[in-house]
Design a protein around this motif. Structure first.
Motif, PDB file in Angstrom:
ATOM      1  N   VAL A 269       0.907  -1.146   0.050  1.00  0.00           N
ATOM      2  CA  VAL A 269       0.011   0.050   0.139  1.00  0.00           C
ATOM      3  C   VAL A 269       0.917   1.217   0.085  1.00  0.00           C
ATOM      4  CG1 VAL A 269      -1.650   1.508   1.197  1.00  0.00           C
ATOM      5  CG2 VAL A 269      -2.076  -1.221   0.995  1.00  0.00           C
TER       6      VAL A 269
ATOM      7  N   TRP B 174     -14.846   0.383  -1.665  1.00  0.00           N
ATOM      8  CA  TRP B 174     -14.430  -0.162  -0.284  1.00  0.00           C
ATOM      9  C   TRP B 174     -12.801   0.102   0.136  1.00  0.00           C
ATOM     10  CZ3 TRP B 174     -17.902  -2.885  -3.145  1.00  0.00           C
ATOM     11  CH2 TRP B 174     -19.264  -2.861  -2.742  1.00  0.00           C
TER      12      TRP B 174
ATOM     13  N   PHE C 170     -10.478  -1.667  -0.776  1.00  0.00           N
ATOM     14  CA  PHE C 170      -9.939  -2.940  -0.487  1.00  0.00           C
ATOM     15  C   PHE C 170      -8.780  -3.251  -1.451  1.00  0.00           C
ATOM     16  CE2 PHE C 170     -13.807  -5.518   1.470  1.00  0.00           C
ATOM     17  CZ  PHE C 170     -13.614  -4.474   2.419  1.00  0.00           C
TER      18      PHE C 170
ATOM     19  N   PHE D  58      -7.248  -6.111  -1.988  1.00  0.00           N
ATOM     20  CA  PHE D  58      -6.961  -7.478  -1.783  1.00  0.00           C
ATOM     21  C   PHE D  58      -8.393  -7.904  -2.412  1.00  0.00           C
ATOM     22  CE2 PHE D  58      -9.860  -7.845   1.663  1.00  0.00           C
ATOM     23  CZ  PHE D  58      -9.581  -6.609   2.174  1.00  0.00           C
TER      24      PHE D  58
ATOM     25  N   PRO E 182     -11.389 -10.227  -1.867  1.00  0.00           N
ATOM     26  CA  PRO E 182     -12.271 -10.872  -0.949  1.00  0.00           C
ATOM     27  C   PRO E 182     -12.736 -12.117  -1.428  1.00  0.00           C
ATOM     28  CG  PRO E 182     -13.179  -8.728  -1.665  1.00  0.00           C
ATOM     29  CD  PRO E 182     -12.258  -9.181  -2.389  1.00  0.00           C
ATOM     30  N   GLN E 183     -13.094 -12.980  -0.604  1.00  0.00           N
ATOM     31  CA  GLN E 183     -13.334 -14.686  -0.830  1.00  0.00           C
ATOM     32  C   GLN E 183     -14.929 -14.890  -1.060  1.00  0.00           C
ATOM     33  OE1 GLN E 183     -10.745 -17.295  -1.443  1.00  0.00           O
ATOM     34  NE2 GLN E 183      -9.800 -15.131  -1.654  1.00  0.00           N
TER      35      GLN E 183
ATOM     36  N   LEU F 291     -18.960  -9.968  -2.363  1.00  0.00           N
ATOM     37  CA  LEU F 291     -19.153  -8.830  -1.690  1.00  0.00           C
ATOM     38  C   LEU F 291     -19.743  -7.745  -2.693  1.00  0.00           C
ATOM     39  CD1 LEU F 291     -18.828  -6.703   0.749  1.00  0.00           C
ATOM     40  CD2 LEU F 291     -16.830  -6.273  -0.360  1.00  0.00           C
TER      41      LEU F 291
END
Lengths: 227, 451
Positions: A84, A180, A182, A184, A186-187, A190
């Motif tokens: 990041v 979001w 994010f 990465f 998400p699994q 979402l």
């Protein structure tokens, strides 16, 4: 679109070139930072794809030099450095977006479209409209065919981002980053869950669908007359 | 791990205990020496006085016989003349007949009389040494000499002993306390450094004092050991990272080729499947590299204030629809103003991994609760579900890389989620525990709140 790709790995360079060319873009390539900077400074491009680690002059140097020459061509950094803080460093240097290797080519295409478009309309519009769907970004009110649509804040941001890129494919990853924050994968579903809720509010009960799924890639908001 | 306050007391230090033992031994030694001196003065007094007492007695009896007067009147005469000789005369019934002191008990033995064992001690006299004798008529005549000089000497010696030894002993105690404090401070520095190293900072070294004492020897050896461990861990880490990193490039090329091939022969579903597999391998390598990066503590420099209240609420609200789509219910109870020092991106990913774990491993109809609160500057985050839970035996195991429990074989995932959660918690100096919710699972994370 005229796109400049600066990348030292010949395989990756050729892959990006052929994929972009297949989509109808006019692609110019440079194998190192100095050559790339020279081209970017003398020719007008709609967007640039710049690898961060380059011989002669690294990607950060290229972008910093361009910006100091007041050349505002939109830039996507392409890099193996995915932390990041490294992203932040890249964006601070003046890049418009950041894509971590390895990436899907659809992702790169979608992002080039997004930054080139953002660049074309410099002033952010306060009202977004697609067909009979309008979004007032100041009062945070969405209406379709004059009917007010109740959206939660996160749903509003999602729809806003889709509509800012109206007519273009927005990838799942772009939505995760923009809505979001994010960085990465998400699994769970979402994005899908939220999009289906917005769909239920925006499209259900109206004559045509405005939110389209682009299978395996993402979503697109557009008015497409049937047939 | 035991808290440092519990074990860091100076009074429990080995060196201090040794010092106290040494002090006790020297005190006992001082008492023995004093007792010997005391005995020697007593013997000296007896040797000095017994001929005098015998002479006095002979004089007294001889005078009484030659002058024809009674022994009693001779004693009375003598008590008037002598200030330093004391007499007591009792008859067979024990009735006192003459003298200037009362008859001591056991008068026929050599006696050392003080005001403790002779109540009628004359004023100004500290001790009387003497012996009695039974006369031919059955009376007992006790004669004693003033032994105040010896008594005074004894008192003086006692004071000198108490003074000198008291000073030396207290000095010794203070010195050993200081030495113990000093070693404690150094041991604490070593222990503090070790704890930092345990916490993941393998590059940390223990500071030398540069005085070449035994603790410096120990420190040098510890540092050598650390350098070796550091090198080994670094090598292992490097190898893992290198494999993951170096394989990414060919994997990316493989995917690029698949994408291009798929474009030419769209109809074959094998390409799409192969592409999916490659994507998954790439994702696993990315996750592995991320965990390695977090475990190396490489991001610690980018800590900032993280508002966990806002973050947790936003995540819970974002995941409500996801849970709802699976027929589950996600609720939250999050206290205000939970601020920690941390890496926002990593904390976000940690919370997402936990919430998604619960959602993915729980069947429909289950309630999941995210709670966060603080007490005594410790922040507790609890994610509780009523799902299948994790068996006792597996609770430690699930934090390891690639561990997937049998029950989870059918769900998607690569078994790296909890390993990353564990690494992120470790990076932030927190703890994580898996508890039985009977039925279900509670994941409890504690973190330090920003002061």
């Amino acid at each position: 679109m005229r796109i400049l790709v600066i990348e030292d790995d010949p395989h990756t360079l050729e892959f990006i070139r052929s994929e972009l060319a297949a989509g109808g873009d006019e692609v110019t390539t440079a194998p190192d930072g100095r050559a790339g900077l020279l081209m970017a400074a003398t020719t007008d491009f709609d967007a640039m794809v710049v690898d961060r680690m380059l011989p002669q002059l690294d990607g950060l140097g290229v972008v910093t030099a361009l910006r100091s020459m007041a050349i505002a061509t939109p830039v996507i950094f392409l890099t193996a450095l995915g932390r990041v803080d490294e992203r932040v460093e890249g964006l601070r240097a003046g890049a418009d977006d950041y894509l971590v290797k390895p990436f899907a080519i659809e992702e790169l295409v979608a992002r080039i479209g997004a930054i080139a478009r953002r660049h074309a309309y410099k002033r952010p519009a306060t009202t977004l409209a697609v067909h009979d769907l309008t979004l007032d970004r100041l009062s945070q009110v969405a209406t379709r065919a004059g009917q007010r649509i109740e959206l939660k804040p996160r749903e509003f941001r999602l729809l806003e981002f889709l509509m800012l890129n109206a007519g273009r494919v927005v990838t799942r990853t772009m939505l995760l980053e923009a809505v979001w924050d994010f960085h990465f994968d998400p699994q769970t579903s979402l994005v899908e869950s939220h999009v289906s809720r917005i769909r239920a509010k925006v499209d259900r009960g109206f004559d045509c669908e405005l939110i389209h799924t682009v299978w395996g890639v993402g979503y697109r908001v557009a008015h497409e007359s049937p047939g | 791990m035991r808290a440092p306050a519990e074990r860091g007391s100076v009074f429990r230090m080995a060196s201090f205990r040794l010092a106290v033992l040494g002090t006790m031994l020297s005190t006992i030694g001082a008492i023995i020496v004093f007792a010997m001196i005391y005995g020697a003065t007593a013997r000296a007094a007896r040797q000095e006085f017994s001929p005098i007492v015998a002479g006095d007695r002979a004089d007294l009896i001889a005078d009484a016989l030659s002058s024809g007067s009674s022994l009693r009147s001779e004693i009375e005469l003598a008590t008037l003349q002598e200030r330093h000789t004391f007499y007591a005369l009792t008859d067979t019934n024990g009735v006192e007949r003459a003298g200037n002191i009362p008859m001591p008990s056991n008068p026929l033995l050599w006696r050392h009389l003080t005001r403790w064992n002779l109540p009628g001690m004359p004023p100004g006299v500290r001790a009387i040494d003497g012996i009695g004798q039974r006369l031919s008529d059955g009376d007992i005549l006790f004669i004693g000499e003033d032994a105040s000089v010896f008594a005074r000497l004894n008192t003086e010696i006692a004071w000198v002993f108490a003074g000198v030894f008291g000073f030396m002993i207290s000095l010794g105690l203070v010195m050993s306390l200081l030495i113990a404090l000093y070693s404690l401070q150094r041991v604490r520095a070593i222990s503090e450094a070790s704890r930092q190293i345990v916490a993941g900072d393998l590059s940390h070294r223990i500071k030398l004092y540069g005085i070449d004492d035994e603790l410096d020897f120990l420190t040098t050896d510890l540092n050598l050991m650390l350098a070796t461990i550091d090198r080994l861990v670094e090598t292992a880490r490097q190898v893992t990272s290198d494999i993951a990193h170096d394989l990414r490039a060919p994997l990316t090329r493989l995917r690029d080729h698949l994408v291009q091939a798929q474009r030419r022969t769209v109809t074959d579903p094998g390409y799409a499947q192969a592409l999916q597999q490659v994507e998954q391998i790439i994702a696993i390598f990315a996750a592995l590299l991320r965990i390695a990066e977090v475990e190396a503590g490489a991001v610690q420099g980018h800590f900032e204030q993280v508002d966990l209240s806002t973050l947790c609420r936003a995540l819970a609200e974002s995941y409500e629809p996801v849970a709802e789509d699976r027929g589950q219910r996600l609720t939250h109870a999050i206290a205000d103003d939970l601020i920690i020092q941390g890496d926002t991106a990593l904390i976000t990913q940690m919370m997402v991994n936990l919430i998604e774990n619960a959602i993915r491993h729980c069947p429909p109809g289950i309630a999941i609760t995210l709670a966060a609160h603080a007490q005594d500057r410790v922040l507790t985050i609890e994610l509780a579900d009523r799902g299948p839970g994790i068996r006792d035996a597996d609770r430690e195991r699930v934090f390891r890389r690639f561990v997937r429990l049998d029950a989870a074989r059918t769900t998607a995932g690569h078994g790296l989620g909890l390993a990353l959660v564990n690494a992120v918690v470790g990076l932030h100096g927190g703890t994580i525990a898996l508890l039985d919710h009977a039925p279900g699972l509670i994941v409890r994370i504690t973190l330090k709140l920003t002061a």
